[in-house]
Scaffold this active site. Structure first.
Site, mmCIF file in Angstrom:
data_model
loop_
_atom_site.group_PDB
_atom_site.id
_atom_site.type_symbol
_atom_site.label_atom_id
_atom_site.label_comp_id
_atom_site.label_asym_id
_atom_site.label_seq_id
_atom_site.Cartn_x
_atom_site.Cartn_y
_atom_site.Cartn_z
ATOM 1 N N SER A 89 -9.825 1.720 2.497
ATOM 2 C CA SER A 89 -8.932 2.418 1.596
ATOM 3 C C SER A 89 -7.866 1.540 0.939
ATOM 4 O O SER A 89 -7.271 1.957 -0.050
ATOM 5 C CB SER A 89 -8.251 3.553 2.355
ATOM 6 O OG SER A 89 -7.422 3.025 3.375
ATOM 7 N N LYS A 95 0.851 -1.204 0.000
ATOM 8 C CA LYS A 95 0.000 0.000 0.000
ATOM 9 C C LYS A 95 0.880 1.246 0.000
ATOM 10 O O LYS A 95 1.881 1.305 0.732
ATOM 11 C CB LYS A 95 -0.909 -0.028 1.228
ATOM 12 C CG LYS A 95 -1.982 1.051 1.243
ATOM 13 C CD LYS A 95 -2.909 0.888 2.453
ATOM 14 C CE LYS A 95 -4.029 1.909 2.469
ATOM 15 N NZ LYS A 95 -4.932 1.737 3.638
ATOM 16 N N SER A 128 -10.033 -0.448 6.836
ATOM 17 C CA SER A 128 -9.424 -0.391 5.508
ATOM 18 C C SER A 128 -8.683 -1.627 5.021
ATOM 19 O O SER A 128 -8.274 -1.665 3.856
ATOM 20 C CB SER A 128 -8.495 0.813 5.418
ATOM 21 O OG SER A 128 -9.261 1.961 5.171
HETATM 22 N N1 GLN Z 1 -13.689 4.122 5.932
HETATM 23 C C1 GLN Z 1 -12.991 4.594 7.063
HETATM 24 C C2 GLN Z 1 -12.615 6.048 6.871
HETATM 25 O O1 GLN Z 1 -12.959 6.580 5.881
HETATM 26 C C3 GLN Z 1 -11.784 3.735 7.339
HETATM 27 C C4 GLN Z 1 -10.524 4.128 6.664
HETATM 28 C C5 GLN Z 1 -9.305 3.337 7.098
HETATM 29 O O2 GLN Z 1 -9.406 2.321 7.797
HETATM 30 N N2 GLN Z 1 -8.133 3.826 6.714
HETATM 31 O O3 GLN Z 1 -11.996 6.648 7.682
#
Ligand code: GLN
Length: 474
Positions: A154, A79, A178
């Site tokens: 994400s 990532k 994410s």
């Molecule tokens: N969907 C969540 C957010 O928008 C989680 C994002 C994440 O785990 N990086 O913050």
């Protein structure tokens, strides 16, 4: 041969038996990337030469008769919020468009010590803020099972790469779901370790009290292997735990007899897709048939989890993202004076979602509102943690659903994932079937602090006893 369809442990055995070479394997994956990437868009950068150079090193080692580590020579995606020395790390943001880290994240140091073949840097929502990988400043990633759908996020690039055969495994990061949510959208395995299990050194910070790096893989065995390779105490991260690290592959036994699994009634909320609910209930039936005991539990503060998360995460993000000021590193947009330069840089180079969160975060932290918002959120966080502590007095694991691919239900889907981060617990998402439209469904298992072993054992047992179908989207 379609080597790109195999798991890391299968490929490791083939490398050791000299049935394939690491260069052949890497070329197989690179050819698959050439075939799929224009449709999927899993990567922000492909590091072809580096990958082949490392593969050659592995082949030389095998030729010399030396033993190779479990992930040595296995092609993977990282990532793009994990720092890679000499390779651009953009966080899918324009503000880090040309940022080349002068150091490796601890997880990269650990993986490079076993000659990791990194194919490239995987796409994400900008600074990991989002759940669809549509918020990347460069391009969206598509779901390999249906390119008209999102792959989740994400870590959508990481999950899509593994699901499409563009990587054998990947690393993602999970602040509020994410890793687990894109894994469920893409039909692969994703584990968020206990907070502190894996060093965050070199992970570009989003919300430091919630962030955790973890594996995205094709099966549970690979997940245990990757976790083995990346976890452990690190003097560079004071929040990393000194707890002993077991060999997680030892948890890979099919035995769940008398394991107590809790179903939190608050997670089966009205509005949850019927197909998903049915699939999750079916998964619990599988566990029950194998001798586990299913009990209903209550996590009464679940309804406050979203509000709590969306105060704490932006507050920490606002603070963490202060460093992008056009001075030390990252992009700079000129101005008439220094304040103007900083304003221009941040206005032009941050995306809308990132700016929204910085504003929410600074508001929640500002004098006069701090007690009403941020402090209150911290108190509710403790209540959510206590819910789990209570529940784990009676059960070994908690089982919940994961959502399908519908942006309208994003809000609900965060309900299933964020409490785990707020409580710092480990959680895994594993595939548990498909919808009528042939989109993957995932089931989530949440464990006690530092008890990844039980999660992996239950996940492995489930995986070996059900037929979830092909894990590679063609
Ligand atoms: N969907 C969540 C957010 O928008 C989680 C994002 C994440 O785990 N990086 O913050």
């Amino acid at each position: 041969m379609k080597l790109y369809e195999k798991t890391a442990h299968e490929l490791h055995d083939m490398l050791v038996a000299k049935k394939i070479s690491a260069v052949e394997l890497t070329n197989n994956l690179l050819a698959r990337i050439d075939e799929k990437e224009s449709d999927i868009g899993a990567y922000l950068e492909i590091t072809r030469e580096n990958a082949l150079a490392t593969a050659e090193k592995v082949d030389a080692k095998i030729a010399r008769g030396e033993e190779i580590a479990p992930l040595e020579g296995i092609p993977c995606a990282i990532k793009d919020n994990i720092c890679t020395k000499g390779v651009k790390t953009t966080c899918a943001s324009k503000i880090l468009e040309n940022f080349v880290p002068p150091y490796d994240a601890t997880v990269m140091e650990k993986l490079n010590a076993q000659n990791l073949v990194m194919l490239g840097k995987a796409n994400l929502d900008e600074f990991a803020m989002g759940g669809s990988t549509e918020n990347s400043a460069y391009h969206p990633t598509k779901n390999p099972w249906d390119i008209n759908r999102v792959p989740g996020g994400s870590s959508g690039g990481s999950a899509a790469a593994v699901a499409s055969g563009e990587a054998i495994f990947a690393l993602g990061s999970d602040t509020g779901g994410s890793i687990r949510q894109p894994a469920s959208f893409c039909g692969v395995v994703g584990l968020k370790p206990t907070y502190g299990r894996v060093s965050r050194y070199g992970l570009v910070a989003f919300a430091s009290s919630l962030d955790q790096i973890g594996p995205i893989t094709r099966d549970v065995r690979d997940c245990a292997m990757v976790l083995n390779a990346i976890c452990g105490n690190d003097k560079m991260d004071s929040t990393s735990t000194a707890a002993p690290v077991p060999d997680f592959t030892e948890s890979l036994v099919t035995y769940v007899k008398n394991l107590k699994i809790g179903l939190p009634k608050e997670y089966f909320v009205s509005g949850m897709d019927k197909e998903i609910e049915d699939a999750v209930i079916e998964a619990t039936d599988v566990f029950e048939k194998l001798g586990a005991k299913i009990v209903e539990i209550s996590l009464p503060h679940t309804e406050y989890a979203i509000a709590t998360y969306y105060l704490i995460a932006p507050a920490e993000a606002a603070t963490n993202l202060e460093r992008y000021d056009g001075v030390s590193y990252g992009a700079r947009v000129d101005g008439v004076d220094v304040v103007d330069m900083m304003t221009n840089t941040r206005t032009e180079k941050f995306g809308e979602e990132v700016k929204r969160r910085i504003m929410i975060g600074n508001y929640a932290l500002s004098a006069g509102y701090y007690d009403a918002y941020y402090l209150k959120a911290l108190k509710v966080r403790t209540l959510i943690q206590n819910d789990f502590t209570e529940a784990f007095k009676n059960v070994d694991l908690v089982l919940t659903g994961e959502m399908v691919n519908d942006p309208l239900k994003m809000y609900l889907q965060d309900i299933c994932t964020v409490p785990t981060n707020l409580a710092g617990l480990p959680g895994i998402s594993i595939p548990c079937g498909f919808t009528r439209e042939y989109l993957p469904i995932g089931v989530q298992l949440i464990g006690k602090p530092l008890d990844e072993a039980t999660i992996l054992r239950a996940a492995y047992t489930y995986e070996q006893n059900q037929n979830s179908g092909n894990k590679i989207a063609q």
